[in-house]
Design a protein around this motif. Structure first.
Motif, PDB file in Angstrom:
ATOM      1  N   ARG A   1      16.480  10.925   5.043  1.00  0.00           N
ATOM      2  CA  ARG A   1      15.866  11.882   4.711  1.00  0.00           C
ATOM      3  C   ARG A   1      15.482  11.894   3.452  1.00  0.00           C
ATOM      4  NH1 ARG A   1      20.452  14.256   7.641  1.00  0.00           N
ATOM      5  NH2 ARG A   1      19.892  15.347   9.424  1.00  0.00           N
ATOM      6  N   GLY A   2      14.261  12.358   3.028  1.00  0.00           N
ATOM      7  CA  GLY A   2      13.626  12.001   1.569  1.00  0.00           C
ATOM      8  C   GLY A   2      12.634  11.094   1.432  1.00  0.00           C
ATOM      9  N   PRO A   3      12.394  10.880   0.357  1.00  0.00           N
ATOM     10  CA  PRO A   3      11.165  10.073   0.022  1.00  0.00           C
ATOM     11  C   PRO A   3      11.355   8.608   0.006  1.00  0.00           C
ATOM     12  CG  PRO A   3      11.937  10.910  -1.956  1.00  0.00           C
ATOM     13  CD  PRO A   3      12.524  11.480  -0.999  1.00  0.00           C
ATOM     14  N   ALA A   4      12.081   8.139   1.124  1.00  0.00           N
ATOM     15  CA  ALA A   4      12.339   6.563   1.339  1.00  0.00           C
ATOM     16  C   ALA A   4      10.989   5.844   1.657  1.00  0.00           C
ATOM     17  CB  ALA A   4      13.378   6.345   2.230  1.00  0.00           C
TER      18      ALA A   4
ATOM     19  N   SER B   1       0.736  -1.254   0.061  1.00  0.00           N
ATOM     20  CA  SER B   1      -0.115  -0.091   0.153  1.00  0.00           C
ATOM     21  C   SER B   1       0.972   1.306   0.033  1.00  0.00           C
ATOM     22  CB  SER B   1      -0.953  -0.021   1.177  1.00  0.00           C
ATOM     23  OG  SER B   1      -0.288   0.208   2.341  1.00  0.00           O
ATOM     24  N   SER B   2       0.084   2.307  -0.540  1.00  0.00           N
ATOM     25  CA  SER B   2       1.016   3.586  -0.464  1.00  0.00           C
ATOM     26  C   SER B   2       1.008   4.221   0.919  1.00  0.00           C
ATOM     27  CB  SER B   2       0.134   4.705  -1.206  1.00  0.00           C
ATOM     28  OG  SER B   2       0.717   5.921  -1.197  1.00  0.00           O
ATOM     29  N   VAL B   3       2.187   4.498   1.359  1.00  0.00           N
ATOM     30  CA  VAL B   3       2.396   5.039   2.631  1.00  0.00           C
ATOM     31  C   VAL B   3       2.940   6.560   2.559  1.00  0.00           C
ATOM     32  CG1 VAL B   3       3.826   5.091   4.838  1.00  0.00           C
ATOM     33  CG2 VAL B   3       3.066   2.968   3.730  1.00  0.00           C
TER      34      VAL B   3
ATOM     35  N   CYS C   1       8.113  14.703   1.918  1.00  0.00           N
ATOM     36  CA  CYS C   1       9.087  14.021   1.066  1.00  0.00           C
ATOM     37  C   CYS C   1       8.244  14.060  -0.220  1.00  0.00           C
ATOM     38  CB  CYS C   1       9.077  12.723   1.516  1.00  0.00           C
ATOM     39  SG  CYS C   1      10.082  12.208   3.043  1.00  0.00           S
ATOM     40  N   GLU C   2       8.820  15.203  -1.260  1.00  0.00           N
ATOM     41  CA  GLU C   2       8.401  15.293  -2.642  1.00  0.00           C
ATOM     42  C   GLU C   2       9.294  14.533  -3.175  1.00  0.00           C
ATOM     43  OE1 GLU C   2       8.404  18.250  -0.646  1.00  0.00           O
ATOM     44  OE2 GLU C   2       6.517  17.732   0.169  1.00  0.00           O
ATOM     45  N   ASP C   3       9.719  14.987  -4.526  1.00  0.00           N
ATOM     46  CA  ASP C   3      10.460  14.313  -5.376  1.00  0.00           C
ATOM     47  C   ASP C   3      12.049  14.947  -5.113  1.00  0.00           C
ATOM     48  OD1 ASP C   3       8.810  12.913  -6.864  1.00  0.00           O
ATOM     49  OD2 ASP C   3       8.355  14.790  -8.277  1.00  0.00           O
ATOM     50  N   ARG C   4      12.524  14.322  -4.167  1.00  0.00           N
ATOM     51  CA  ARG C   4      13.939  14.794  -3.706  1.00  0.00           C
ATOM     52  C   ARG C   4      14.530  13.345  -3.491  1.00  0.00           C
ATOM     53  NH1 ARG C   4      11.760  17.193   1.781  1.00  0.00           N
ATOM     54  NH2 ARG C   4      13.314  15.694   2.362  1.00  0.00           N
ATOM     55  N   ASP C   5      15.999  13.683  -3.565  1.00  0.00           N
ATOM     56  CA  ASP C   5      16.776  12.649  -3.286  1.00  0.00           C
ATOM     57  C   ASP C   5      16.688  12.000  -1.960  1.00  0.00           C
ATOM     58  OD1 ASP C   5      18.059  12.831  -5.732  1.00  0.00           O
ATOM     59  OD2 ASP C   5      19.602  14.181  -5.153  1.00  0.00           O
ATOM     60  N   VAL C   6      17.002  10.871  -1.594  1.00  0.00           N
ATOM     61  CA  VAL C   6      17.074  10.338  -0.455  1.00  0.00           C
ATOM     62  C   VAL C   6      18.561  10.315   0.216  1.00  0.00           C
ATOM     63  CG1 VAL C   6      16.795   8.266   0.935  1.00  0.00           C
ATOM     64  CG2 VAL C   6      15.405   8.633  -0.748  1.00  0.00           C
ATOM     65  N   THR C   7      18.639  10.947   1.506  1.00  0.00           N
ATOM     66  CA  THR C   7      19.958  10.551   2.054  1.00  0.00           C
ATOM     67  C   THR C   7      20.138  10.204   3.223  1.00  0.00           C
ATOM     68  OG1 THR C   7      19.663  12.729   3.321  1.00  0.00           O
ATOM     69  CG2 THR C   7      20.810  13.033   0.888  1.00  0.00           C
ATOM     70  N   ILE C   8      21.122   9.302   3.505  1.00  0.00           N
ATOM     71  CA  ILE C   8      21.158   8.382   4.853  1.00  0.00           C
ATOM     72  C   ILE C   8      22.526   9.026   5.321  1.00  0.00           C
ATOM     73  CG2 ILE C   8      21.239   6.294   5.913  1.00  0.00           C
ATOM     74  CD1 ILE C   8      19.709   5.124   3.431  1.00  0.00           C
TER      75      ILE C   8
END
Length: 73
Positions: free
Chosen positions: A27-30, A2-4, A9-16
């Motif tokens: 941080r980001g749309p993970a 399902s969608s969560v 978190c829009e269309d951005r890069d994910v950073t860990i």
């Protein structure tokens, strides 16, 4: 799956970011997935994931690593 909702978190890069002796800051749309393949709801745009295994709110960090570190000193 399902969608969560991932707030902020829009269309951005994910950073860990690996915090020394601390959590992983995501941080980001993970999308976080549990061991059974279910999506884990994120209530914040940045979440801290536990690395020490002592948290009371898995998979999120609750600061337990700070207590564990002081016991080892």
């Amino acid at each position: 799956m399902s969608s969560v909702s991932n707030p902020g978190c829009e269309d951005r890069d994910v950073t860990i970011t690996v915090c020394p002796d601390g959590p992983l800051l995501v941080r980001g749309p993970a999308t976080l997935i549990d061991a059974d393949g279910n999506a884990i709801n994120r209530e914040r745009a940045t979440v801290a994931l536990c690395r020490c295994g002592g948290t009371a709110i898995p998979p999120f960090c609750d600061g337990t690593h700070k207590k564990r570190k002081s016991r080892r000193s």
